[in-house]
Design a protein around this motif. Structure first.
Motif, PDB file in Angstrom:
ATOM      1  N   ILE A   1       0.870  -1.179   0.000  1.00 37.74           N
ATOM      2  CA  ILE A   1       0.000   0.000   0.000  1.00 37.74           C
ATOM      3  C   ILE A   1       0.907   1.228   0.000  1.00 37.74           C
ATOM      4  CG2 ILE A   1      -1.693   1.317   1.332  1.00 37.74           C
ATOM      5  CD1 ILE A   1      -2.697  -1.354   2.440  1.00 37.74           C
ATOM      6  N   VAL A   2       0.591   2.154  -0.896  1.00 32.48           N
ATOM      7  CA  VAL A   2       1.446   3.337  -1.013  1.00 32.48           C
ATOM      8  C   VAL A   2       0.612   4.601  -0.826  1.00 32.48           C
ATOM      9  CG1 VAL A   2       3.138   2.234  -2.496  1.00 32.48           C
ATOM     10  CG2 VAL A   2       1.187   3.385  -3.518  1.00 32.48           C
ATOM     11  N   GLU A   3       1.293   5.630  -0.393  1.00 30.36           N
ATOM     12  CA  GLU A   3       0.671   6.934  -0.233  1.00 30.36           C
ATOM     13  C   GLU A   3       0.799   7.708  -1.545  1.00 30.36           C
ATOM     14  OE1 GLU A   3      -0.953   7.969   2.545  1.00 30.36           O
ATOM     15  OE2 GLU A   3      -0.592   5.936   3.277  1.00 30.36           O
ATOM     16  N   PRO A   4      -0.150   8.576  -1.846  1.00 26.46           N
ATOM     17  CA  PRO A   4      -0.093   9.333  -3.103  1.00 26.46           C
ATOM     18  C   PRO A   4       1.156  10.210  -3.239  1.00 26.46           C
ATOM     19  CG  PRO A   4      -2.253   9.528  -2.095  1.00 26.46           C
ATOM     20  CD  PRO A   4      -1.385   8.815  -1.107  1.00 26.46           C
ATOM     21  N   SER A   5       1.712  10.642  -2.128  1.00 25.65           N
ATOM     22  CA  SER A   5       2.866  11.542  -2.194  1.00 25.65           C
ATOM     23  C   SER A   5       4.200  10.795  -2.270  1.00 25.65           C
ATOM     24  CB  SER A   5       2.875  12.454  -0.979  1.00 25.65           C
ATOM     25  OG  SER A   5       2.994  11.681   0.198  1.00 25.65           O
ATOM     26  N   ARG A   6       4.180   9.472  -2.164  1.00 28.49           N
ATOM     27  CA  ARG A   6       5.422   8.700  -2.138  1.00 28.49           C
ATOM     28  C   ARG A   6       5.792   8.210  -3.534  1.00 28.49           C
ATOM     29  NH1 ARG A   6       5.702   2.904   0.103  1.00 28.49           N
ATOM     30  NH2 ARG A   6       7.620   2.312  -0.920  1.00 28.49           N
ATOM     31  N   PRO A   7       7.026   8.488  -4.000  1.00 25.12           N
ATOM     32  CA  PRO A   7       7.442   7.977  -5.313  1.00 25.12           C
ATOM     33  C   PRO A   7       7.563   6.458  -5.288  1.00 25.12           C
ATOM     34  CG  PRO A   7       9.029   9.587  -4.440  1.00 25.12           C
ATOM     35  CD  PRO A   7       8.034   9.308  -3.369  1.00 25.12           C
ATOM     36  N   LEU A   8       7.129   5.813  -6.376  1.00 28.21           N
ATOM     37  CA  LEU A   8       7.224   4.358  -6.482  1.00 28.21           C
ATOM     38  C   LEU A   8       8.447   3.937  -7.288  1.00 28.21           C
ATOM     39  CD1 LEU A   8       3.494   3.519  -7.314  1.00 28.21           C
ATOM     40  CD2 LEU A   8       4.622   3.593  -5.077  1.00 28.21           C
ATOM     41  N   LEU A   9       8.704   4.667  -8.355  1.00 28.98           N
ATOM     42  CA  LEU A   9       9.781   4.323  -9.261  1.00 28.98           C
ATOM     43  C   LEU A   9      10.508   5.589  -9.690  1.00 28.98           C
ATOM     44  CD1 LEU A   9       7.631   2.106 -11.640  1.00 28.98           C
ATOM     45  CD2 LEU A   9       9.228   1.234  -9.944  1.00 28.98           C
ATOM     46  N   ALA A  10      11.774   5.429 -10.037  1.00 31.63           N
ATOM     47  CA  ALA A  10      12.526   6.509 -10.683  1.00 31.63           C
ATOM     48  C   ALA A  10      12.867   6.020 -12.078  1.00 31.63           C
ATOM     49  CB  ALA A  10      13.784   6.834  -9.902  1.00 31.63           C
ATOM     50  N   ILE A  11      12.508   6.811 -13.059  1.00 28.67           N
ATOM     51  CA  ILE A  11      12.727   6.444 -14.457  1.00 28.67           C
ATOM     52  C   ILE A  11      13.624   7.509 -15.078  1.00 28.67           C
ATOM     53  CG2 ILE A  11      11.619   6.056 -16.693  1.00 28.67           C
ATOM     54  CD1 ILE A  11       9.122   5.199 -15.075  1.00 28.67           C
ATOM     55  N   ALA A  12      14.612   7.058 -15.846  1.00 37.59           N
ATOM     56  CA  ALA A  12      15.532   8.010 -16.478  1.00 37.59           C
ATOM     57  C   ALA A  12      15.826   7.563 -17.900  1.00 37.59           C
ATOM     58  CB  ALA A  12      16.829   8.098 -15.688  1.00 37.59           C
ATOM     59  N   ASP A  13      16.085   8.534 -18.751  1.00 32.85           N
ATOM     60  CA  ASP A  13      16.556   8.260 -20.099  1.00 32.85           C
ATOM     61  C   ASP A  13      18.076   8.169 -20.002  1.00 32.85           C
ATOM     62  OD1 ASP A  13      17.353   8.183 -22.714  1.00 32.85           O
ATOM     63  OD2 ASP A  13      16.434  10.076 -23.290  1.00 32.85           O
ATOM     64  N   THR A  14      18.616   6.963 -20.066  1.00 35.75           N
ATOM     65  CA  THR A  14      20.050   6.756 -19.890  1.00 35.75           C
ATOM     66  C   THR A  14      20.812   6.805 -21.214  1.00 35.75           C
ATOM     67  OG1 THR A  14      19.745   4.359 -19.967  1.00 35.75           O
ATOM     68  CG2 THR A  14      19.741   5.401 -17.786  1.00 35.75           C
ATOM     69  N   GLY A  15      20.157   7.250 -22.274  1.00 32.34           N
ATOM     70  CA  GLY A  15      20.840   7.396 -23.567  1.00 32.34           C
ATOM     71  C   GLY A  15      21.890   8.487 -23.529  1.00 32.34           C
ATOM     72  N   THR A  16      21.709   9.441 -22.639  1.00 29.23           N
ATOM     73  CA  THR A  16      22.701  10.487 -22.394  1.00 29.23           C
ATOM     74  C   THR A  16      22.992  10.485 -20.902  1.00 29.23           C
ATOM     75  OG1 THR A  16      21.857  11.838 -24.208  1.00 29.23           O
ATOM     76  CG2 THR A  16      23.188  12.946 -22.552  1.00 29.23           C
ATOM     77  N   MET A  17      24.262  10.437 -20.563  1.00 31.45           N
ATOM     78  CA  MET A  17      24.668  10.421 -19.153  1.00 31.45           C
ATOM     79  C   MET A  17      25.561  11.628 -18.889  1.00 31.45           C
ATOM     80  SD  MET A  17      23.401   7.582 -17.740  1.00 31.45           S
ATOM     81  CE  MET A  17      24.389   6.956 -16.409  1.00 31.45           C
ATOM     82  N   TRP A  18      25.674  12.002 -17.621  1.00 31.91           N
ATOM     83  CA  TRP A  18      26.556  13.080 -17.204  1.00 31.91           C
ATOM     84  C   TRP A  18      27.714  12.488 -16.419  1.00 31.91           C
ATOM     85  CZ3 TRP A  18      22.535  16.783 -14.616  1.00 31.91           C
ATOM     86  CH2 TRP A  18      21.776  17.403 -15.610  1.00 31.91           C
TER      87      TRP A  18
END
Length: 169
Positions: A39-56
């Motif tokens: 069970i998750v709260e609406p304010s809590r992030p579930l996943l982090a998604i990134a476009d890794t085609g370009t990195m720093w």
């Protein structure tokens, strides 16, 4: 959830705990903060998604590097975990603040990661092409002679390579 997904839940009265989540852009899941059935709260992030085609690559520059390093310069990054592999990029940002403990500045090199080999938090080395692209004549230090008033080197003065004349440096 998108507005359409919320409308579907409201219309169908679906109160099941399984909902499809769709990112608003293409990318890769780089962090997962929830497990199935939790069970998750609406304010809590579930996943982090990134476009890794370009990195720093975050680079530490010494204060003395500021005299020659500028944004827009080309850089080459080698990563310890990928021996023999080099990544080319461009210096896109230099911090305005010197770290008081390390006496360095952070800088960012933007790299193409089309092959997907680079990962976050890898350790490596950077070489920034900050030099002047003008051609220069160089000679070995041992070839320089002192002629009482100035340094000279001997230069071939004929095609046969047997006659030399002094040239001031």
């Amino acid at each position: 959830l998108s507005k359409e997904q919320i409308a579907t839940v409201e219309r169908d009265g679906d109160t099941s705990s399984l909902l499809e989540l769709v990112a608003s852009f293409d990318g890769m899941v780089v962090e997962r903060a929830a497990v199935m059935g939790e069970i998750v709260e609406p304010s809590r992030p579930l996943l982090a998604i990134a476009d890794t085609g370009t990195m720093w690559a975050l680079v530490d520059l010494s204060e003395s590097d500021l005299a020659v390093v500028r944004t827009g310069q080309q850089a080459s990054i080698t990563v310890d975990g990928l021996p023999g592999k080099s990544f080319s990029g461009k210096l896109t940002w230099i911090s305005t603040q010197v770290d008081p403990k390390t006496r360095t500045l952070k800088a960012r090199v933007e790299l193409d990661n089309g092959e997907g080999l680079l990962r976050a938090n890898m350790f490596g080395r950077a070489r920034i092409n900050a030099g002047d692209s003008r051609q220069a004549v160089t000679i070995p230090k041992d070839a320089v002679q002192w002629e009482g008033c100035c340094n000279i080197a001997f230069v071939k003065s004929d095609a046969s390579g047997t006659t030399f004349t002094p040239a001031r440096l």
